[in-house]
Write a protein that holds these residues in place. Structure first.
Motif, mmCIF file in Angstrom:
data_model
loop_
_atom_site.group_PDB
_atom_site.id
_atom_site.type_symbol
_atom_site.label_atom_id
_atom_site.label_comp_id
_atom_site.label_asym_id
_atom_site.label_seq_id
_atom_site.Cartn_x
_atom_site.Cartn_y
_atom_site.Cartn_z
ATOM 1 N N ALA A 108 11.839 -4.329 26.158
ATOM 2 C CA ALA A 108 12.173 -2.815 25.728
ATOM 3 C C ALA A 108 11.090 -2.126 25.137
ATOM 4 O O ALA A 108 11.022 -1.014 24.862
ATOM 5 N N GLY A 109 10.012 -3.043 24.926
ATOM 6 C CA GLY A 109 8.857 -2.416 24.189
ATOM 7 C C GLY A 109 8.846 -2.523 22.724
ATOM 8 O O GLY A 109 7.843 -2.031 21.979
ATOM 9 N N VAL A 110 9.952 -3.193 21.923
ATOM 10 C CA VAL A 110 9.741 -3.456 20.834
ATOM 11 C C VAL A 110 9.051 -4.667 20.402
ATOM 12 O O VAL A 110 9.171 -5.824 20.912
ATOM 13 N N ARG A 111 8.153 -4.488 19.550
ATOM 14 C CA ARG A 111 7.328 -5.599 19.006
ATOM 15 C C ARG A 111 8.230 -6.482 18.105
ATOM 16 O O ARG A 111 8.669 -6.178 17.100
ATOM 17 N N VAL A 112 8.071 -7.927 18.268
ATOM 18 C CA VAL A 112 8.929 -8.737 17.583
ATOM 19 C C VAL A 112 7.975 -9.754 16.965
ATOM 20 O O VAL A 112 7.122 -10.568 17.434
ATOM 21 N N GLY A 113 8.342 -9.985 15.570
ATOM 22 C CA GLY A 113 7.669 -11.159 14.983
ATOM 23 C C GLY A 113 8.480 -11.986 14.315
ATOM 24 O O GLY A 113 9.711 -11.544 13.858
ATOM 25 N N LEU A 114 8.296 -13.257 14.263
ATOM 26 C CA LEU A 114 9.190 -14.420 13.754
ATOM 27 C C LEU A 114 8.681 -14.370 12.193
ATOM 28 O O LEU A 114 7.475 -14.570 11.797
ATOM 29 N N ALA A 115 9.578 -13.935 11.214
ATOM 30 C CA ALA A 115 9.473 -14.108 9.761
ATOM 31 C C ALA A 115 10.000 -14.716 9.046
ATOM 32 O O ALA A 115 11.251 -14.962 8.804
ATOM 33 N N THR A 116 9.316 -16.135 8.722
ATOM 34 C CA THR A 116 9.983 -17.311 8.085
ATOM 35 C C THR A 116 9.136 -17.759 6.924
ATOM 36 O O THR A 116 8.086 -17.658 6.756
ATOM 37 N N VAL A 137 4.260 -12.135 17.450
ATOM 38 C CA VAL A 137 3.453 -12.755 16.091
ATOM 39 C C VAL A 137 4.279 -13.744 15.350
ATOM 40 O O VAL A 137 5.549 -13.418 15.263
ATOM 41 N N VAL A 138 3.773 -14.487 14.603
ATOM 42 C CA VAL A 138 4.496 -15.385 13.670
ATOM 43 C C VAL A 138 4.200 -15.215 12.311
ATOM 44 O O VAL A 138 2.678 -15.067 12.025
ATOM 45 N N VAL A 139 4.926 -14.785 11.554
ATOM 46 C CA VAL A 139 4.577 -14.576 10.291
ATOM 47 C C VAL A 139 5.064 -15.688 9.116
ATOM 48 O O VAL A 139 6.165 -15.600 8.837
ATOM 49 N N SER A 140 4.371 -16.331 8.888
ATOM 50 C CA SER A 140 4.712 -17.887 8.034
ATOM 51 C C SER A 140 4.200 -17.752 6.647
ATOM 52 O O SER A 140 3.109 -17.421 6.391
ATOM 53 N N SER A 141 5.070 -18.056 5.663
ATOM 54 C CA SER A 141 4.759 -18.009 4.151
ATOM 55 C C SER A 141 3.967 -19.039 4.055
ATOM 56 O O SER A 141 2.985 -18.804 3.040
ATOM 57 N N SER A 142 3.684 -20.141 4.692
ATOM 58 C CA SER A 142 2.736 -21.028 4.406
ATOM 59 C C SER A 142 1.328 -20.730 4.885
ATOM 60 O O SER A 142 0.342 -21.357 4.184
ATOM 61 N N GLN A 155 5.098 -6.742 3.227
ATOM 62 C CA GLN A 155 3.785 -5.862 3.374
ATOM 63 C C GLN A 155 3.011 -6.471 4.566
ATOM 64 O O GLN A 155 2.425 -5.929 5.564
ATOM 65 N N GLN A 156 2.562 -7.670 4.439
ATOM 66 C CA GLN A 156 1.788 -8.487 5.265
ATOM 67 C C GLN A 156 2.367 -8.597 6.429
ATOM 68 O O GLN A 156 2.030 -8.495 7.842
ATOM 69 N N ALA A 157 3.789 -8.705 6.734
ATOM 70 C CA ALA A 157 4.819 -8.962 7.875
ATOM 71 C C ALA A 157 4.310 -7.497 8.748
ATOM 72 O O ALA A 157 4.504 -7.559 10.055
ATOM 73 N N CYS A 158 4.540 -6.450 8.014
ATOM 74 C CA CYS A 158 4.515 -5.130 8.635
ATOM 75 C C CYS A 158 3.135 -4.968 9.185
ATOM 76 O O CYS A 158 3.004 -4.324 10.331
ATOM 77 N N LEU A 159 2.107 -5.349 8.769
ATOM 78 C CA LEU A 159 0.652 -5.401 9.284
ATOM 79 C C LEU A 159 0.630 -6.247 10.365
ATOM 80 O O LEU A 159 -0.152 -6.020 11.253
ATOM 81 N N ALA A 160 1.371 -7.302 10.543
ATOM 82 C CA ALA A 160 1.122 -8.494 11.559
ATOM 83 C C ALA A 160 1.685 -7.600 12.663
ATOM 84 O O ALA A 160 1.423 -7.803 13.981
ATOM 85 N N VAL A 161 2.950 -6.931 12.589
ATOM 86 C CA VAL A 161 3.576 -6.092 13.868
ATOM 87 C C VAL A 161 3.017 -4.903 14.124
ATOM 88 O O VAL A 161 3.369 -4.042 15.052
ATOM 89 N N ASP A 162 2.026 -4.444 13.113
ATOM 90 C CA ASP A 162 1.166 -3.170 13.297
ATOM 91 C C ASP A 162 2.250 -1.988 13.317
ATOM 92 O O ASP A 162 1.866 -1.204 14.343
ATOM 93 N N THR A 163 3.096 -1.823 12.660
ATOM 94 C CA THR A 163 4.026 -1.016 12.394
ATOM 95 C C THR A 163 4.647 -0.664 10.780
ATOM 96 O O THR A 163 4.368 -1.448 10.113
ATOM 97 N N LEU A 164 4.765 0.585 10.541
ATOM 98 C CA LEU A 164 5.056 1.013 9.160
ATOM 99 C C LEU A 164 6.430 0.285 8.968
ATOM 100 O O LEU A 164 7.328 0.158 9.718
#
Length: 206
Positions: A108-116, A137-142, A155-164
């Motif tokens: 549906a056009g939603v950008r999806v990130g794995l936040a773990t 995108v994968v947003v990994s704490s490590s 904040q970094q996760a939002c930057l990764a999915v390029d979304t406010l």
């Protein structure tokens, strides 16, 4: 004031997209004559877990620390190493309902990130689970060096999915992570199981 409809989704891995066999550790503990619950009790001690999920300690070294804690009077180190190896051999399974939702959101056009919060074993796990192509995108704490529920992580996760942040929906099964996401300005939904998918689909209009 009504929030904007989310245009990006951040979804947690463990407890949401990945399921664990709740009896695995119990079976291993029984087989190796260990007290019930001791594997998780040791591994999840924050003094051990935090370095592992912020990239300061490898997954392998984290497990060595667990073996060190298990080994002691009356416990053979090699046997404890075997117990930990057997416990860790289970890398979980993908929840098919959550995966279907993720696919629908992306279609549906939603950008999806794995936040773990994860160790350096994450990339290998994603290959094992067949998830490498299932998120944008994968947003990994490590990798980031900062973990949920810290504001800097989101904040970094939002930057990764390029979304406010105001346009990001975060889904997690831990209250602390949900609170952290909301402090950072994201919409956040506390996952309790597949029945939640009806609400999440409506929230994203998918």
């Amino acid at each position: 004031m009504a929030r904007e409809r989310p245009t990006a989704l951040l979804v947690d891995l463990d407890g949401v997209l990945r399921r664990w066999d709740p009896d695995n550790a119990t079976r291993v503990e029984s087989r190796y004559d260990l007290p019930s619950g001791v594997l998780y009790e040791i591994a999840m001690q924050w003094a051990l877990l935090r370095p592992a999920v912020t990239g300061q300690l490898s997954h392998a070294d984290w497990m060595v620390a667990v073996v060190d804690a298990l080994a002691g009077p009356g416990r053979d180190r090699d046997r404890m190493r075997a117990a930990v190896d057997e416990w860790q051999a289970d890398r979980g399974t993908v929840d098919p309902d959550v995966l279907a939702f993720v696919r629908e959101a992306r279609a549906a056009g939603v950008r999806v990130g794995l936040a773990t919060n994860s160790t350096d074993l994450l990339d290998t796990d994603l290959v094992t689970l067949g998830l490498t192509e299932e998120v944008d995108v994968v947003v990994s704490s490590s990798t980031l060096g900062v973990h949920k529920p810290m504001k800097e992580y989101f904040q970094q996760a939002c930057l990764a999915v390029d979304t406010l942040p105001a346009q990001v929906l975060f889904v997690d099964d831990e209250d602390r992570a949900i609170r952290g996401a909301r402090v950072a300005g994201l919409s956040a939904y506390r996952w309790t199981g597949p029945d939640d998918l009806r609400y999440l689909r409506a929230a994203l209009a998918v």
